[in-house]
Design a protein around this motif. Structure first.
Motif, PDB file in Angstrom:
ATOM      1  N   LEU A 166       0.833  -1.207   0.000  1.00  0.00           N
ATOM      2  CA  LEU A 166       0.000   0.000   0.000  1.00  0.00           C
ATOM      3  C   LEU A 166       0.867   1.256   0.000  1.00  0.00           C
ATOM      4  O   LEU A 166       0.538   2.253  -0.630  1.00  0.00           O
ATOM      5  N   GLN A 167       1.991   1.216   0.735  1.00  0.00           N
ATOM      6  CA  GLN A 167       2.885   2.374   0.773  1.00  0.00           C
ATOM      7  C   GLN A 167       3.454   2.666  -0.611  1.00  0.00           C
ATOM      8  O   GLN A 167       3.575   3.812  -1.014  1.00  0.00           O
ATOM      9  N   LEU A 168       3.825   1.591  -1.329  1.00  0.00           N
ATOM     10  CA  LEU A 168       4.367   1.781  -2.672  1.00  0.00           C
ATOM     11  C   LEU A 168       3.349   2.443  -3.589  1.00  0.00           C
ATOM     12  O   LEU A 168       3.693   3.242  -4.457  1.00  0.00           O
ATOM     13  N   ARG A 169       2.085   2.115  -3.386  1.00  0.00           N
ATOM     14  CA  ARG A 169       1.043   2.654  -4.249  1.00  0.00           C
ATOM     15  C   ARG A 169       0.543   4.015  -3.779  1.00  0.00           C
ATOM     16  O   ARG A 169      -0.305   4.617  -4.434  1.00  0.00           O
ATOM     17  N   ALA A 170       1.044   4.474  -2.609  1.00  0.00           N
ATOM     18  CA  ALA A 170       0.517   5.714  -2.029  1.00  0.00           C
ATOM     19  C   ALA A 170       0.983   6.922  -2.827  1.00  0.00           C
ATOM     20  O   ALA A 170       2.015   6.892  -3.510  1.00  0.00           O
ATOM     21  N   GLN A 171       0.176   8.003  -2.758  1.00  0.00           N
ATOM     22  CA  GLN A 171       0.572   9.276  -3.368  1.00  0.00           C
ATOM     23  C   GLN A 171       1.704   9.859  -2.529  1.00  0.00           C
ATOM     24  O   GLN A 171       1.734   9.663  -1.305  1.00  0.00           O
ATOM     25  N   PRO A 172       2.633  10.610  -3.163  1.00  0.00           N
ATOM     26  CA  PRO A 172       3.737  11.189  -2.398  1.00  0.00           C
ATOM     27  C   PRO A 172       3.244  12.002  -1.189  1.00  0.00           C
ATOM     28  O   PRO A 172       3.852  11.945  -0.122  1.00  0.00           O
ATOM     29  N   GLY A 173       2.141  12.697  -1.346  1.00  0.00           N
ATOM     30  CA  GLY A 173       1.632  13.528  -0.249  1.00  0.00           C
ATOM     31  C   GLY A 173       1.162  12.723   0.947  1.00  0.00           C
ATOM     32  O   GLY A 173       1.064  13.230   2.065  1.00  0.00           O
ATOM     33  N   GLN A 174       0.866  11.443   0.731  1.00  0.00           N
ATOM     34  CA  GLN A 174       0.342  10.624   1.842  1.00  0.00           C
ATOM     35  C   GLN A 174       1.459   9.970   2.637  1.00  0.00           C
ATOM     36  O   GLN A 174       1.231   9.497   3.757  1.00  0.00           O
ATOM     37  N   LEU A 175       2.685   9.982   2.082  1.00  0.00           N
ATOM     38  CA  LEU A 175       3.740   9.174   2.684  1.00  0.00           C
ATOM     39  C   LEU A 175       4.147   9.624   4.078  1.00  0.00           C
ATOM     40  O   LEU A 175       4.369   8.804   4.965  1.00  0.00           O
ATOM     41  N   SER A 176       4.259  10.964   4.266  1.00  0.00           N
ATOM     42  CA  SER A 176       4.720  11.391   5.593  1.00  0.00           C
ATOM     43  C   SER A 176       3.677  11.062   6.645  1.00  0.00           C
ATOM     44  O   SER A 176       4.007  10.700   7.775  1.00  0.00           O
ATOM     45  N   GLY A 177       2.406  11.152   6.266  1.00  0.00           N
ATOM     46  CA  GLY A 177       1.341  10.761   7.200  1.00  0.00           C
ATOM     47  C   GLY A 177       1.457   9.288   7.578  1.00  0.00           C
ATOM     48  O   GLY A 177       1.336   8.915   8.747  1.00  0.00           O
ATOM     49  N   ILE A 178       1.729   8.476   6.556  1.00  0.00           N
ATOM     50  CA  ILE A 178       1.879   7.031   6.807  1.00  0.00           C
ATOM     51  C   ILE A 178       3.064   6.769   7.727  1.00  0.00           C
ATOM     52  O   ILE A 178       2.971   6.039   8.716  1.00  0.00           O
ATOM     53  N   LEU A 179       4.194   7.434   7.419  1.00  0.00           N
ATOM     54  CA  LEU A 179       5.409   7.233   8.206  1.00  0.00           C
ATOM     55  C   LEU A 179       5.185   7.625   9.658  1.00  0.00           C
ATOM     56  O   LEU A 179       5.579   6.912  10.592  1.00  0.00           O
ATOM     57  N   PHE A 180       4.531   8.774   9.837  1.00  0.00           N
ATOM     58  CA  PHE A 180       4.263   9.217  11.198  1.00  0.00           C
ATOM     59  C   PHE A 180       3.415   8.203  11.944  1.00  0.00           C
ATOM     60  O   PHE A 180       3.641   7.921  13.109  1.00  0.00           O
ATOM     61  N   TRP A 181       2.442   7.659  11.228  1.00  0.00           N
ATOM     62  CA  TRP A 181       1.563   6.713  11.901  1.00  0.00           C
ATOM     63  C   TRP A 181       2.329   5.452  12.275  1.00  0.00           C
ATOM     64  O   TRP A 181       2.235   4.936  13.382  1.00  0.00           O
ATOM     65  N   LEU A 182       3.134   4.953  11.341  1.00  0.00           N
ATOM     66  CA  LEU A 182       3.853   3.707  11.589  1.00  0.00           C
ATOM     67  C   LEU A 182       4.872   3.853  12.711  1.00  0.00           C
ATOM     68  O   LEU A 182       5.138   2.925  13.465  1.00  0.00           O
ATOM     69  N   LEU A 183       5.479   5.025  12.820  1.00  0.00           N
ATOM     70  CA  LEU A 183       6.507   5.220  13.839  1.00  0.00           C
ATOM     71  C   LEU A 183       5.937   5.769  15.141  1.00  0.00           C
ATOM     72  O   LEU A 183       6.646   5.881  16.136  1.00  0.00           O
ATOM     73  N   GLY A 184       4.674   6.143  15.115  1.00  0.00           N
ATOM     74  CA  GLY A 184       4.037   6.596  16.342  1.00  0.00           C
ATOM     75  C   GLY A 184       4.215   8.066  16.601  1.00  0.00           C
ATOM     76  O   GLY A 184       5.296   8.626  16.437  1.00  0.00           O
ATOM     77  N   SER A 185       3.135   8.706  16.979  1.00  0.00           N
ATOM     78  CA  SER A 185       3.192  10.125  17.291  1.00  0.00           C
ATOM     79  C   SER A 185       1.931  10.518  18.037  1.00  0.00           C
ATOM     80  O   SER A 185       0.860   9.958  17.796  1.00  0.00           O
ATOM     81  N   VAL A 186       2.069  11.459  18.951  1.00  0.00           N
ATOM     82  CA  VAL A 186       0.886  11.971  19.633  1.00  0.00           C
ATOM     83  C   VAL A 186       0.548  13.372  19.126  1.00  0.00           C
ATOM     84  O   VAL A 186      -0.319  14.043  19.675  1.00  0.00           O
ATOM     85  N   ALA A 187       1.250  13.812  18.059  1.00  0.00           N
ATOM     86  CA  ALA A 187       0.992  15.152  17.529  1.00  0.00           C
ATOM     87  C   ALA A 187      -0.445  15.240  17.031  1.00  0.00           C
ATOM     88  O   ALA A 187      -0.997  14.273  16.515  1.00  0.00           O
ATOM     89  N   GLY A 188      -1.034  16.393  17.210  1.00  0.00           N
ATOM     90  CA  GLY A 188      -2.374  16.622  16.682  1.00  0.00           C
ATOM     91  C   GLY A 188      -3.472  15.996  17.500  1.00  0.00           C
ATOM     92  O   GLY A 188      -4.631  16.022  17.099  1.00  0.00           O
ATOM     93  N   ALA A 189      -3.123  15.416  18.663  1.00  0.00           N
ATOM     94  CA  ALA A 189      -4.167  14.834  19.499  1.00  0.00           C
ATOM     95  C   ALA A 189      -5.026  15.933  20.100  1.00  0.00           C
ATOM     96  O   ALA A 189      -4.518  16.974  20.503  1.00  0.00           O
ATOM     97  N   GLY A 190      -6.320  15.727  20.127  1.00  0.00           N
ATOM     98  CA  GLY A 190      -7.234  16.666  20.773  1.00  0.00           C
ATOM     99  C   GLY A 190      -7.916  15.975  21.939  1.00  0.00           C
ATOM    100  O   GLY A 190      -7.790  14.761  22.109  1.00  0.00           O
ATOM    101  N   TRP A 191      -8.597  16.767  22.744  1.00  0.00           N
ATOM    102  CA  TRP A 191      -9.261  16.178  23.922  1.00  0.00           C
ATOM    103  C   TRP A 191     -10.261  15.108  23.503  1.00  0.00           C
ATOM    104  O   TRP A 191     -10.459  14.117  24.207  1.00  0.00           O
ATOM    105  N   ASP A 192     -10.868  15.285  22.318  1.00  0.00           N
ATOM    106  CA  ASP A 192     -11.879  14.321  21.877  1.00  0.00           C
ATOM    107  C   ASP A 192     -11.277  12.942  21.625  1.00  0.00           C
ATOM    108  O   ASP A 192     -11.957  11.928  21.748  1.00  0.00           O
ATOM    109  N   ASP A 193      -9.989  12.925  21.208  1.00  0.00           N
ATOM    110  CA  ASP A 193      -9.354  11.636  20.911  1.00  0.00           C
ATOM    111  C   ASP A 193      -8.988  10.871  22.172  1.00  0.00           C
ATOM    112  O   ASP A 193      -8.604   9.701  22.111  1.00  0.00           O
TER     113      ASP A 193
END
Lengths: 345, 262
Positions: free
Chosen positions: A179-206
């Motif tokens: 899926l990563q190979l088929r991803a658009q270039p713009g989606q890759l950093s989002g994917i990488l962040f997710w795979l490596l873990g991050s709490v950035a952008g968390a809101g109280w609702d999450d």
């Protein structure tokens, strides 16, 4: 003779008290630091005002309030909860599969969550599931599959479980890579962040769902200390000590997987916390779960808050994924652990 | 507490229709060649192997049908080697796991653990890491855990394996001195003869003889079950039954001083 464990006797309640006191201090320090440094007094004032009155205090500017309450506070709390949850899940899984090298990801739930999350990022959501919802569903589906593959005649042998989890992980990781190979270039950093873990952008609702799950599961597990100790000694000994081994193991696996799924569905695949923290705590207090689990939860939470602070501040304006930091901090410790000689008293 | 196995059939080890009784205060030995089902039979007592048929009564209650896992562990304590070496429990922590089936206050548990360690002579080693102990010390630590469990019945699965001769005597003397109801699978026939009140002989899952050691350990039975020639005599040092063994078949050629068999 004295106990070979560094923290025993009167030192144990002291250690718990110190870590409990460190929680608010670390939270305030972590919320205060970042691209813009804010005074600790303002941070404390803002947080207590929101908690007591539900409003921003008059003497703190709107921008500062936004940074403190809506940006940094939720991600810091999420880091605390995620670290505690992963560390506790790791400690429990190490006892369940009776292998000191186990971690929350040994059952493959992370690979399942990652595949589902990456699928949503690249292919779009299905049936209204966002990235978090899909990750949670993926984790649960993977656990069910691992239990099915790992069981034989109604019993779950630890070795077979681990092998089933590892095998399935490879398959799921393969699909994720495709899926990563088929991803658009713009989606890759989002994917990488997710795979490596991050709490950035968390809101109280999450935060509500992971908080409730981590607190409830950790509380239940903390009450199972005696039976967890018995599980460490092997199935036959545990049975002889009055543990209904198969039922208890299934319950522990479900709870540990639920903890992991709840955390990674919002924070991604943060590595090493679940492996390293239980070991570090065990080195200090010994293997008794009644003593170690509360410290594991506190240490794991504080560790991830510190890691997130470092992730935000080490190389501004770039923010690093959490997994990069936990791996850099965790790997040397882990290698030391592997090469360490058995303690001789 | 009395132990009664009646018409026991197990899915492993070929155990079929075994009947066995241990009266309160008795030390009963279970002997038989490798693979005869000794350990298998014991596992049905401590809820690790569910019988296909038959009953296991301990103190009058069925271990599998009436008692829960926890209740049965309050009655039966086990000494057996089942691993668990990967984590560094101290002796005191290991013995404390014997309190698992109980829900006592921590202070009371600590007293019970200390008393158990005292009884097996391991009080001075409470803070040693279990995996650093010698074989004899390990068995005594496991015995202390069984004592801390406060069951009415002690089940021992080859407790003297891997122990040197001194440690074997020491451990069995200790167990006898505790005056508990005990069922022990034993490998060493002379130890079984010397320490047990009664013996049961298992052969391919069936109990082929039982009774006092001197009545059970006949040359005929030992030839039949163990495939050895045996002579039952009296240990000149202890006065207990004592066995001398030789291979079955023709009389072995005695070794002479010169090593020349002629």
């Amino acid at each position: 003779m004295t106990s070979p464990h560094l923290i025993s006797g009167w030192r144990y309640p002291l250690a718990v008290a110190l870590l409990l006191a460190a929680v608010p201090l670390t939270l305030v320090a972590a919320v205060g630091h970042g691209a813009v440094d804010l005074p600790a007094a303002d941070v404390w004032h803002t947080i207590t005002a929101h908690l007591t009155t539900g409003r921003r205090p008059a003497d703190v500017s709107g921008i500062d309030d936004e940074i403190i309450w809506n940006s940094r506070a939720p991600r810091t709390v999420l880091a605390l909860v995620a670290g505690a949850g992963l560390a506790v899940a790791g400690a429990v899984l190490q006892a369940v599969v009776r292998n000191p090298l186990a971690d929350p990801y040994v059952l493959g739930v992370t690979s399942g969550a990652s595949l589902a999350a990456v699928a949503v990022i690249t292919l779009g959501g299905v049936a209204g599931l966002g990235v978090s919802g899909a990750a949670f569903a993926g984790a649960c589906a993977t656990l069910a599959l691992v239990l099915l593959l790992g069981s034989r005649r109604g019993t779950l042998a630890p070795t077979r479980l681990v092998l089933a989890g590892v095998a399935l992980s490879y398959l799921l990781q393969g699909a994720t890579s495709y899926l990563q190979l088929r991803a658009q270039p713009g989606q890759l950093s989002g994917i990488l962040f997710w795979l490596l873990g991050s709490v950035a952008g968390a809101g109280w609702d999450d935060l509500a769902v992971p908080c409730v799950i981590v607190v409830a599961c950790t509380a239940w597990l903390a009450l199972q200390g005696r039976r967890l100790n018995a599980m460490l000694l092997g199935d036959e000994t545990a049975a002889a000590l009055g543990v209904a081994v198969h039922r208890f193991r299934l319950a522990l696996l479900a709870v540990a997987a639920l903890l992991t799924a709840a955390v990674i569905s919002v924070a991604g695949g943060v590595a090493f916390v679940g492996l390293v923290v239980p070991h570090a705590v065990r080195l200090l207090v010994g293997p008794d779960h009644r003593l170690s689990l509360p410290l594991v939860a506190l240490t794991g939470g504080l560790f991830l808050v510190a890691a997130d602070l470092a992730a935000r501040t080490l190389s501004p304006p770039l923010e690093l994924p959490l997994g990069v930091l936990t791996a850099v901090l965790g790997t040397p410790f882990f290698l030391w652990l592997l090469r360490r000689e058995s303690p001789v008293t | 507490m009395r132990v009664e196995l009646t018409g026991l059939h197990l899915p492993l080890g070929g155990v079929a229709g075994a009947d066995l009784r241990v009266e309160p205060g008795e030390f009963v030995g279970l002997i038989g060649p490798n693979g005869s089902g000794k350990s298998t039979l014991l596992r049905s007592l401590y809820r690790t192997l569910r019988p296909e048929a038959g009953t296991v009564l301990v103190g009058g209650d069925d271990v599998w049908r009436t008692l829960s896992a926890r209740r049965s562990a309050q009655r039966i304590a086990v000494v057996a080697q089942h691993g668990g070496d990967g984590f560094d429990f101290t002796v005191a922590e290991l013995v404390a796991t014997g309190r698992t089936p109980h829900r006592g206050a921590p202070a009371a548990d600590r007293r019970i653990v200390a008393a158990a360690l005292e009884r097996v002579g391991m009080a001075g080693k409470a803070d040693r890491v279990y995996t650093t102990l010698s074989g004899g010390e390990r068995q005594r630590a496991l015995l202390a855990r069984a004592l801390a469990q406060q069951g009415g019945v002690l089940v021992l699965d080859e407790p003297t394996n891997h122990l040197d001769v001194h440690a074997q005597f020491e451990l069995l003397d200790l167990i006898r001195s505790l005056r508990v109801t005990a069922l022990a699978a034993l490998h060493e026939l002379n130890l079984a003869a010397a320490y047990c009140d009664r013996l049961y002989v298992l052969d391919a899952g069936r109990i082929v003889a039982h009774g006092a050691p001197a009545d059970v350990l006949t040359p005929d039975l030992l030839a039949e079950v163990f495939g050895v020639r045996a002579h039952l005599g009296v240990n000149p040092l202890t006065g207990r039954p004592n066995l001398a063994f030789a291979p079955l078949g023709q009389t072995p050629v005695p070794l002479t001083e010169t090593g020349d068999p002629r």
